[in-house]
Enzyme design. Sequence first.
Site, mmCIF file in Angstrom:
data_model
loop_
_atom_site.group_PDB
_atom_site.id
_atom_site.type_symbol
_atom_site.label_atom_id
_atom_site.label_comp_id
_atom_site.label_asym_id
_atom_site.label_seq_id
_atom_site.Cartn_x
_atom_site.Cartn_y
_atom_site.Cartn_z
ATOM 1 N N ALA A 273 -16.019 -43.272 -13.015
ATOM 2 C CA ALA A 273 -15.743 -43.871 -11.709
ATOM 3 C C ALA A 273 -14.289 -43.595 -11.361
ATOM 4 C CB ALA A 273 -15.992 -45.378 -11.749
ATOM 5 N N GLU B 248 -12.685 -50.744 -13.086
ATOM 6 C CA GLU B 248 -12.172 -50.220 -11.814
ATOM 7 C C GLU B 248 -11.522 -51.327 -10.995
ATOM 8 O OE1 GLU B 248 -11.978 -47.103 -11.677
ATOM 9 O OE2 GLU B 248 -13.339 -46.756 -13.357
HETATM 10 ZN ZN LIG Z 1 -9.564 -46.165 -15.235
#
Ligand SMILES: [Zn+2]
Length: 850
Positions: free
Chosen positions: A257, A291
């Site tokens: 991600a 994230e």
């Molecule tokens: Zn990272």
Amino acid sequence: MSVLTRNEAQTRAQLLDVHRYTVELDLTTGEATFDSTTAIRFTARTAGDTFVEIKPETLRSLSLDGQPLDPERLDGNRYPLDRLTAGPHELTVDATMRYSHTGEGMHRFTDPADGETYVYTQLFMEDVQRVFAAFDQPDLKSVFDLTVTTPTGWTVLGNGVSTQATEGRWNIAPTPPISTYLVAVAAGPWHSVTTQHAGLPFGIHCRRSLAPHLDADADEILDITRACYDRYHEKFDEPYPFDSYDQAFVPEFNAGAMENPGLVTFRDEFIYRSAVTDTERQTRAMVIAHEMAHMWFGDLVTLTWWDDIWLNESFAEYMGYQTLTEATRFTDTWTDFGVSRKGWGYDADQRPSTHPVAPAPDAVPDTASALLNFDGISYAKGASALRQLVAWLGEKDFLAGINTHFSRHKFANATLADFIDNLATATDRDVHTWADAWLRTTGIDTLTAHVENTGHSWNLTVDHAGNRPHRITVGAYDHSLDTQTGTEQLILRDRFELDIPQDGTPTTQPGHRPDLVVLNDHDLTYAKIRLDPDSWDTALTHLSGIPDPLTRALVWNTARDMVRDGELHPTVHLTAARTHLPHETDLALVQGVLGFAAGQIADRYLPPQDRPTALATLTSLCRDLLRRTEGLTAKDWEQAPGTTTPSSPDPGLRLIAVRHFVDAATQPDTIQDWLREGTVPGGPELDAELRWRILTRLAVLGATDETAIAHELDKDPSATGQEGAARCRAALPTTEAKAAAWQAMFTDDTLSNYLFTATAQGFWQPGQSELLHPYVARYYPDAIALAARRGPAIAEAAGRHAFPAHAIDPDSIRLGEQALTDPALTPALRRKLTDQLADLRRALAVRDAH
Ligand SMILES: [Zn+2]
């Protein structure tokens, strides 16, 4: 193309103050390119020379303060801005840019399932230059104001809230000051689920063909998102810094991600088309948490230069695991970290390419060298070091230091020195010395236990090879007979803290010596652990009887690195797996230990003539696991994740057993029956992932053909189906199949990043060494030329998946070493080859040790 050096970045940061980018992207100009217009408002603090970066297909025009500039002066990716006067300026750049199919820049993907097209950006490091003109370095933060024109029926997602002004024309709300590498756009006919939380719009998005799968998990994904969001607000004083939180699951994404502010992009394998284990759901949850941690650490406060990538990643990795444990149903995340991530760090730290967690700034002189540091050191070792730091400082002081860091540097940049100074404000402990010992050094300390029985007490002395201080817990366990089941268990007698190095006197504990003494019992530090001989005997015979999965993970890791160090015969590890895994209840452990036993022990550490026996051991182990998980009903398979009771058979465990049985099958009969019946007897019914897995194994065994592969692809014409077919075709044991796969990977240059990887995964098979032998020598020149032509993402895939990892012999290693002297070798491929060759040498050493 020139890569940016640290010196150049420092010079430009002193000269410029960048205020605002106004960017217009037109995505309606065809399948190959899009139009990009940029206006950059900035101030030069003094008069001087500088440059702006862009990698256009065609640079149409530029102007500075209204005066046209000559597009012909573009030099590679740099346009010179000579003799800038001091004061405010506006630069405009109008260009045609090329879409990518490698996951870099503006990636374009057409879904084979329904013909719909999607584009998204991945602008990390210096790929913003593939989308618009920029002063591309992390410490020239600016406001970004984007407008995007799209085909009708598309939705545009960006860092800020997006609104459709007129049909196909989208405005994205201007950002607060952020770095160039964090700008993001994702456009296409997305399927979206939106909600509000804490007064902010939250959304999750995926391509339309995955809509039912996203919908099925939307509650789970959003619950985890909300829980992490709330928990971070308890930990951090600074509120979430952006105006919305979108999570887009995008096709053919290279990493797990990317933490774009307000628009996190994920690989869309995280939207599950097929059955997964709860450990895999936990991994997705961990990535969500990771994230989101970056929104503060990385996005609000950003590294000044790329030498501090580790600080971003270690922090997010640590916070991701810790926050899940605190805030969600995944309360045992550190076991998974121990079994699936720490080995990544330990392995990286024992290769010649290892580096300090925090490299010296001059060790990362340019962006190309920074790209090499996305490794097990920066993530897993760094996070382990932070976990040890928290154990040593206490969480309260750690968070106080973090909050000082955020408030001092918000919407700006910071270095490691700033971070340590800010931590130091919150504690009396000497964090500077700690940082020198832990962050500026390489390698792994080894802690070896010596246990001595003294009658009414026992003494523990720890041999410490290495220089880092460690705060660990020690567990003392005794045998106990469970009278109900007649099985022997180990029960925890005592657990105590120990600071290493000791002051020289052994620790004395009351009572007889325990049957098992485990150093680093809670896995709070990063070190190799060696048990005393009596404890090791107990561990090997009673591993599955150790009560805490985190302790079992630590013992399995000890066995793992003893194998890798030639101290434990690989078959002893395999026998322990055969003995204990049928009784193991922790899915992450079963998955991790089986993965090592299959991928390393059977395929690499044992000589080829022993591989069939090893595979037979693995399939009989899987049959045991299948027996243990009989009696699951259709309802069990459909049950909401995480709701099974511990006593009932776990569908996830059965799924792991099925997958590994398929992968280890040496005869086609059983799995061919499963494929024909469409089910494993007693479940599960085969979904697309299992069907492709079986067909891949049949291809490896030469028990299927092109007709069957084409037939399967008709049934599953999705992107994953295309990858499955490519993997199967490359796995077929014929000279024609191998030649075609090689041509596709190394000559055509049309394969997307994902189809390249799938083809490479099918190509090399440990049981096909004779057929593949000619390709070992071809690999090096072909991969070197490919990496030079197609860039870092394909170089990474070529080095990781297309490498002849089973050619474990001195000739193959010699070929690789010669290739390292080739001047055409790119930095990304050089690093991958260096690491792969180190692993070949280690595998050879393990074989030679016994
Ligand atoms: Zn990272």
